[in-house]
Design a protein around this motif. Structure first.
Motif, PDB file in Angstrom:
ATOM      1  N   THR A  50       0.835  -1.202   0.000  1.00 10.27           N
ATOM      2  CA  THR A  50       0.000   0.000   0.000  1.00 10.27           C
ATOM      3  C   THR A  50       0.866   1.247   0.000  1.00 10.27           C
ATOM      4  O   THR A  50       0.630   2.194  -0.754  1.00 10.27           O
ATOM      5  N   SER A  51       1.881   1.262   0.865  1.00  8.28           N
ATOM      6  CA  SER A  51       2.736   2.445   0.996  1.00  8.28           C
ATOM      7  C   SER A  51       3.515   2.731  -0.269  1.00  8.28           C
ATOM      8  O   SER A  51       3.730   3.895  -0.629  1.00  8.28           O
ATOM      9  N   PHE A  52       3.945   1.679  -0.973  1.00  6.65           N
ATOM     10  CA  PHE A  52       4.788   1.867  -2.158  1.00  6.65           C
ATOM     11  C   PHE A  52       3.995   1.848  -3.463  1.00  6.65           C
ATOM     12  O   PHE A  52       4.574   1.986  -4.537  1.00  6.65           O
ATOM     13  N   GLY A  53       2.692   1.672  -3.397  1.00  9.61           N
ATOM     14  CA  GLY A  53       1.865   1.793  -4.586  1.00  9.61           C
ATOM     15  C   GLY A  53       1.932   0.609  -5.529  1.00  9.61           C
ATOM     16  O   GLY A  53       2.079   0.782  -6.743  1.00  9.61           O
ATOM     17  N   PHE A  54       1.798  -0.634  -4.990  1.00  6.21           N
ATOM     18  CA  PHE A  54       1.729  -1.841  -5.811  1.00  6.21           C
ATOM     19  C   PHE A  54       0.377  -2.511  -5.559  1.00  6.21           C
ATOM     20  O   PHE A  54       0.256  -3.377  -4.671  1.00  6.21           O
ATOM     21  N   PRO A  55      -0.666  -2.143  -6.306  1.00  3.70           N
ATOM     22  CA  PRO A  55      -2.027  -2.636  -6.002  1.00  3.70           C
ATOM     23  C   PRO A  55      -2.188  -4.141  -6.151  1.00  3.70           C
ATOM     24  O   PRO A  55      -2.912  -4.763  -5.378  1.00  3.70           O
ATOM     25  N   GLU A  56      -1.538  -4.747  -7.139  1.00  2.00           N
ATOM     26  CA  GLU A  56      -1.679  -6.200  -7.311  1.00  2.00           C
ATOM     27  C   GLU A  56      -1.042  -6.953  -6.151  1.00  2.00           C
ATOM     28  O   GLU A  56      -1.586  -7.944  -5.660  1.00  2.00           O
ATOM     29  N   LEU A  57       0.122  -6.483  -5.708  1.00  2.00           N
ATOM     30  CA  LEU A  57       0.782  -7.104  -4.565  1.00  2.00           C
ATOM     31  C   LEU A  57      -0.060  -6.911  -3.303  1.00  2.00           C
ATOM     32  O   LEU A  57      -0.209  -7.843  -2.489  1.00  2.00           O
ATOM     33  N   HIS A  58      -0.610  -5.721  -3.152  1.00  2.00           N
ATOM     34  CA  HIS A  58      -1.488  -5.452  -2.005  1.00  2.00           C
ATOM     35  C   HIS A  58      -2.673  -6.424  -1.997  1.00  2.00           C
ATOM     36  O   HIS A  58      -3.002  -7.009  -0.955  1.00  2.00           O
ATOM     37  N   GLN A  59      -3.298  -6.614  -3.155  1.00  2.00           N
ATOM     38  CA  GLN A  59      -4.483  -7.468  -3.230  1.00  2.00           C
ATOM     39  C   GLN A  59      -4.142  -8.924  -2.927  1.00  2.00           C
ATOM     40  O   GLN A  59      -4.872  -9.609  -2.205  1.00  2.00           O
ATOM     41  N   ALA A  60      -3.021  -9.409  -3.457  1.00  2.00           N
ATOM     42  CA  ALA A  60      -2.629 -10.810  -3.232  1.00  2.00           C
ATOM     43  C   ALA A  60      -2.314 -11.063  -1.766  1.00  2.00           C
ATOM     44  O   ALA A  60      -2.714 -12.088  -1.196  1.00  2.00           O
ATOM     45  N   ALA A  61      -1.588 -10.136  -1.132  1.00  2.00           N
ATOM     46  CA  ALA A  61      -1.263 -10.293   0.284  1.00  2.00           C
ATOM     47  C   ALA A  61      -2.508 -10.182   1.148  1.00  2.00           C
ATOM     48  O   ALA A  61      -2.672 -10.913   2.134  1.00  2.00           O
ATOM     49  N   LEU A  62      -3.420  -9.289   0.760  1.00  2.00           N
ATOM     50  CA  LEU A  62      -4.649  -9.110   1.530  1.00  2.00           C
ATOM     51  C   LEU A  62      -5.533 -10.353   1.432  1.00  2.00           C
ATOM     52  O   LEU A  62      -6.180 -10.740   2.411  1.00  2.00           O
ATOM     53  N   GLN A  63      -5.582 -10.982   0.273  1.00  2.00           N
ATOM     54  CA  GLN A  63      -6.370 -12.201   0.119  1.00  2.00           C
ATOM     55  C   GLN A  63      -5.862 -13.297   1.048  1.00  2.00           C
ATOM     56  O   GLN A  63      -6.650 -14.016   1.676  1.00  2.00           O
ATOM     57  N   LEU A  64      -4.529 -13.436   1.139  1.00  2.00           N
ATOM     58  CA  LEU A  64      -3.944 -14.431   2.036  1.00  2.00           C
ATOM     59  C   LEU A  64      -4.279 -14.099   3.486  1.00  2.00           C
ATOM     60  O   LEU A  64      -4.697 -14.978   4.258  1.00  2.00           O
ATOM     61  N   GLU A  65      -4.105 -12.852   3.858  1.00  2.00           N
ATOM     62  CA  GLU A  65      -4.387 -12.452   5.243  1.00  2.00           C
ATOM     63  C   GLU A  65      -5.856 -12.680   5.592  1.00  2.00           C
ATOM     64  O   GLU A  65      -6.169 -13.221   6.656  1.00  2.00           O
ATOM     65  N   ASN A  66      -6.752 -12.266   4.710  1.00  2.00           N
ATOM     66  CA  ASN A  66      -8.186 -12.414   4.981  1.00  2.00           C
ATOM     67  C   ASN A  66      -8.605 -13.881   5.057  1.00  2.00           C
ATOM     68  O   ASN A  66      -9.479 -14.255   5.849  1.00  2.00           O
ATOM     69  N   PHE A  67      -7.993 -14.719   4.218  1.00  2.00           N
ATOM     70  CA  PHE A  67      -8.327 -16.147   4.234  1.00  2.00           C
ATOM     71  C   PHE A  67      -7.982 -16.758   5.595  1.00  2.00           C
ATOM     72  O   PHE A  67      -8.776 -17.507   6.182  1.00  2.00           O
ATOM     73  N   ILE A  68      -6.801 -16.432   6.111  1.00  2.00           N
ATOM     74  CA  ILE A  68      -6.397 -16.947   7.421  1.00  2.00           C
ATOM     75  C   ILE A  68      -7.316 -16.398   8.507  1.00  2.00           C
ATOM     76  O   ILE A  68      -7.735 -17.129   9.417  1.00  2.00           O
TER      77      ILE A  68
END
Length: 815
Positions: A59-77
């Motif tokens: 989020t801080s560095f402006g990579f939306p695809e990376l943000h979304q992929a990491a968020l999906q993993l976090e939310n799944f757990i």
């Protein structure tokens, strides 16, 4: 200077991208560790923490695809943990897919193949408030710390970074910063670094504020941080504009010399008090002629006033009333010092809403303590008032959550005749081609110029946000369709009239406009934005915009027929504040539907579509249980908070519901009367008077309260106040915002307060209006801000609009 700053941010982004292979290796280590240790709780927690930290960084560095992929993993757990399900079988395969997908996105980002979003440039420039101020930053992530340091230095701060608390403590022997910013959530150690906080505080030679920042959002983490001695707790990823504002605010609070005015006809007493407070670092003005105090207060601008009770010509209580009648001193803290021990007199003084009452003689430390406490309470109160009012003195660029909340409010309000609010959408034709031609850096420079011109054009009743480079929206107040057309053309003319400069060259840009009339049928803020964007595209194509508001809104409304409460719904809380009490004790309970895009949808847009028999009763039961659990599980609200809950007409027909409510209260840890207040609309009460009287009796029997809402839309309610025992009255926004009937407003408030009914004002547009209502007897104010339940009612971190309020409003006593 700004160009250098953007180049620096871009270099830091590339450094982060270059660090991703190493981070991917760490992900593989955690994943391998998990599989070999048979899914230990520690391994799952480590994987979730890794994903969350990557969400922060992306989020801080402006990579939306990376943000979304990491968020999906976090939310799944998170979802599996909340459901109490194991990580075997199908869940294992799904988790492995998330990990592999995240690894692929990390590799693509490191290789420069991932989408990049523009890095936001900080809005705050160097100022006297930041110059010469040193910030110690403690953060184990060097790259994220470098990004944070860059923003802080751009704002004018001097920053020293430390990898761990120990190296910071070594530096504290040599230097003392203006503030310390620290992430205590070091990898594999949870919040263990909080133990260093006490050691750091012992090395400080002055009262230096320490702000903790972490990705942890749970209440226990926040509570531990505050108990450990932190001044505040910020949640990552950080909004850097907000961070700078917070640092300026908290440093100013710790370094400002407070002004105290002492009024007493005894010169010896004023001299004694003055010496004590000057010793405590305060600036003091002594007045021995009470009648001169009002004139002197206007010049001195005190932060605190100390009054004697018995004085010639005018007594302390009379002087306090006169001071508070001036809107500039409505929130001025007042302390009484008197030798009179009459208990009835003391009650009268406290009824004025004073901060403290000291009886002569008093201890030196006692005077200092009550003064410091009064100043601290008032500072917190000003922040809350800033959040409960909308400043109309100057146009503002708003943060997105507030803007879309204001947009939702406008959609909910009924149109007045042929006048509606409107949303203006501005951009240029062939924006994508221009972006490719100029590049991101030059486009951002143009965007800054565009925003400056937009801000110059916006009026006091217009609010705006920028959505993306060269795209912005303006929310305009209720006017005729023709007015909005002409007003939009004025914006376009100003935005397009002068050339823009980029790379040393002049560039002419032609802006286009799309206008969406904010009719109730649009339903949601997203639909309004979509309609404005469609109108913009129609203006580019040269077609005449078609008034298809209703069709578009109906087409975009989701299907609510299969709503599952625990899965699809959530609650939010709207605090109702008092100007006389430092604690927020009243909360209106709001139901929200989780939209497909994750945005919460207001109840007004979906409740009417819940048509199954008994569904509304079921929903009211669910909301009641969830709301009571939310305040009962929080130690700060369990003993004092009051919940205001709306009920559907279908629910009001069910006498069994009130027995259900009584059982919910009995089984909770809430104690005391009127912890639940049920809200009934004025029009419903008038049309169902006998039923309303029966409901009021049922509520009294189970020790609950009743509140009439939208009061004042019909004068008939005045006669009903004598027959129904209300506890609260929530005034119609038409009375408090537009002042359409000041006589009715005065009669309502007088009648209510005379019967012991507490009056609540809503949708206050500015602090002057709030001041007037307070003088009439209103003591409770409902704000525009909404609190999600996971913030656990902790309001101290939020200073949205506090700086604009303190700098621009009449409550500022430090100018």
């Amino acid at each position: 200077m700004q160009q250098e700053f953007r180049n620096q941010l871009e270099r830091l982004r590339q450094q982060f991208a270059a660090s991703l292979p190493e981070r991917a290796h760490r992900l593989e280590e955690i994943w391998s560790h998990l599989r070999h240790l048979n899914w230990s709780a520690q391994g799952i927690a480590a994987l979730q923490q890794f994903a969350h930290k990557l969400v922060e960084a992306a989020t801080s560095f402006g990579f939306p695809e990376l943000h979304q992929a990491a968020l999906q993993l976090e939310n799944f757990i998170t979802e599996l943990n909340e459901l109490g399900r194991s990580f075997g079988g199908l869940e294992y395969a799904q988790l492995e897919d998330h990990v592999e997908h995240l690894s692929q996105i990390m590799a693509a980002t490191a290789g420069g193949k991932a989408l990049q979003a523009p890095l936001p440039s900080i809005a705050i420039k160097n100022s006297e408030e930041t110059q010469g101020k040193t910030i110690f930053l403690i953060d184990p992530d060097r790259i994220l710390a470098a990004l944070c340091s860059a923003y802080l230095r751009n704002a004018g701060f001097t920053v020293e970074h430390f990898d761990n608390p120990q190296t910071c403590m070594q530096q504290l022997y040599l230097d003392s910063p203006a503030a310390i910013l620290m992430d205590p959530d070091f990898e594999r150690s949870g919040m263990q670094a909080l133990g260093s906080l006490h050691q750091i505080k012992s090395l400080l030679t002055r009262d230096t504020p320490i702000l903790l920042m972490s990705g942890r959002t749970d209440v226990n983490a926040k509570l531990r941080a505050l108990r450990a001695g932190s001044s505040d707790y910020l949640t990552k990823p950080l909004d850097f504009d907000f961070l700078v504002e917070k640092l300026i605010n908290i440093i100013t609070l710790h370094t400002k010399v407070q002004r105290v005015m002492i009024v007493d006809d005894d010169p010896a007493m004023t001299s004694l008090q003055a010496e004590i407070l000057r010793y405590a670092g305060m600036e003091v003005l002594c007045l021995n002629k009470p009648l001169h105090s009002l004139q002197q207060a206007a010049k001195f601008k005190p932060d605190l006033v100390i009054l004697d009770m018995h004085m010639p010509d005018i007594n302390g209580m009379e002087l306090a009333v006169l001071l508070r009648q001036d809107p500039e001193f409505l929130l001025l803290p007042i302390i009484f010092v008197t030798a009179d021990t009459d208990t009835n007199l003391h009650k009268s003084i406290k009824a004025l809403g004073v901060n403290a009452l000291l009886t002569k003689p008093f201890e030196v430390a006692e005077l200092i303590n009550v003064c410091e406490q009064a100043l601290a309470d008032t500072s917190a109160l000003k922040n809350r008032v800033a959040r409960v009012t909308r400043q109309a003195q100057q146009p503002q660029q708003l943060n997105r959550s507030y803007f879309f909340s204001a947009l939702e409010d406008e959609l909910q309000n009924n149109s007045l005749g042929n006048q509606n609010s409107a949303l203006y959408y501005f951009s240029i034709d062939k924006l994508e081609e221009l972006s490719k031609q100029l590049g991101q850096v030059a486009l951002l420079d143009l965007h800054d110029q565009f925003c400056r011109r937009l801000n110059e054009t916006a009026g006091s009743d217009e609010q705006w946000i920028d959505l993306s480079p060269m795209v912005a929206c303006v929310l305009a107040s209720k006017r005729s369709t023709e007015f909005h057309r002409q007003r939009g053309e004025q914006f376009v003319k100003h935005l397009s009239s002068q050339a823009y400069s980029t790379k040393g060259k002049s560039l002419s840009l032609e802006f286009k406009l799309g206008v969406a009339s904010l009719e109730h049928a649009l339903g949601t803020a997203n639909n309004a934005l979509l309609r404005a964007e469609q109108a913009f595209e129609e203006s580019i194509n040269g077609t005449t915009p078609i008034n298809n508001t209703t069709a578009n809104s109906e087409k975009n409304l989701p299907d609510f027929s299969q709503v599952v409460f625990s899965r699809d719904l959530t609650l939010a809380f709207q605090p109702i504040i008092s100007l006389e009490d430092a604690h927020i004790e009243h909360f209106a309970v709001l139901t929200r539907l989780r939209g497909e895009d994750g945005e919460p949808i207001a109840a007004g847009q979906f409740l009417s579509r819940l048509t199954q028999p008994g569904k509304r009763v079921e929903l009211d039961r669910w909301a009641l249980q969830q709301a009571v659990s939310a305040i009962a599980e929080n130690s700060e609200t369990r003993e004092q908070a009051t919940l205001f809950i709306h009920l559907a007409e279908e629910t009001l027909q069910q006498s069994a519901f009130f027995s259900f409510a009584a059982n919910v209260l009995r089984s909770s840890r809430l104690r005391g009367d009127e912890r639940l207040v049920f809200m009934l609309e004025e029009s419903w009460i008038i049309n169902h008077f006998h039923q309303a009287r029966e409901i009021a009796k049922a509520l009294r029997d189970i020790h609950c309260g009743i509140c009439i809402t939208r009061a004042g839309e019909n004068e008939q309610i005045l006669s009903l106040l004598e027959d129904l025992a209300f506890n609260y009255m929530r005034l119609s926004p038409k009375l408090t915002s537009d002042a359409t009937n000041p006589k009715l407003l005065e009669r309502l408030i007088t009648s209510a307060t005379g019967r012991g009914i507490k009056v609540i004002a809503t949708q206050i547009e500015n602090s002057h209006n709030l001041s007037s209502l307070w003088m009439q007897g209103v003591r409770l104010f409902e704000g525009f801000f909404i609190q999600p339940p996971d913030s656990a009612f902790h309001l101290q971190n939020d200073i949205i609009f506090a700086k604009e309020f303190v700098q621009g409003s009449s409550f500022n006593s430090s100018q």
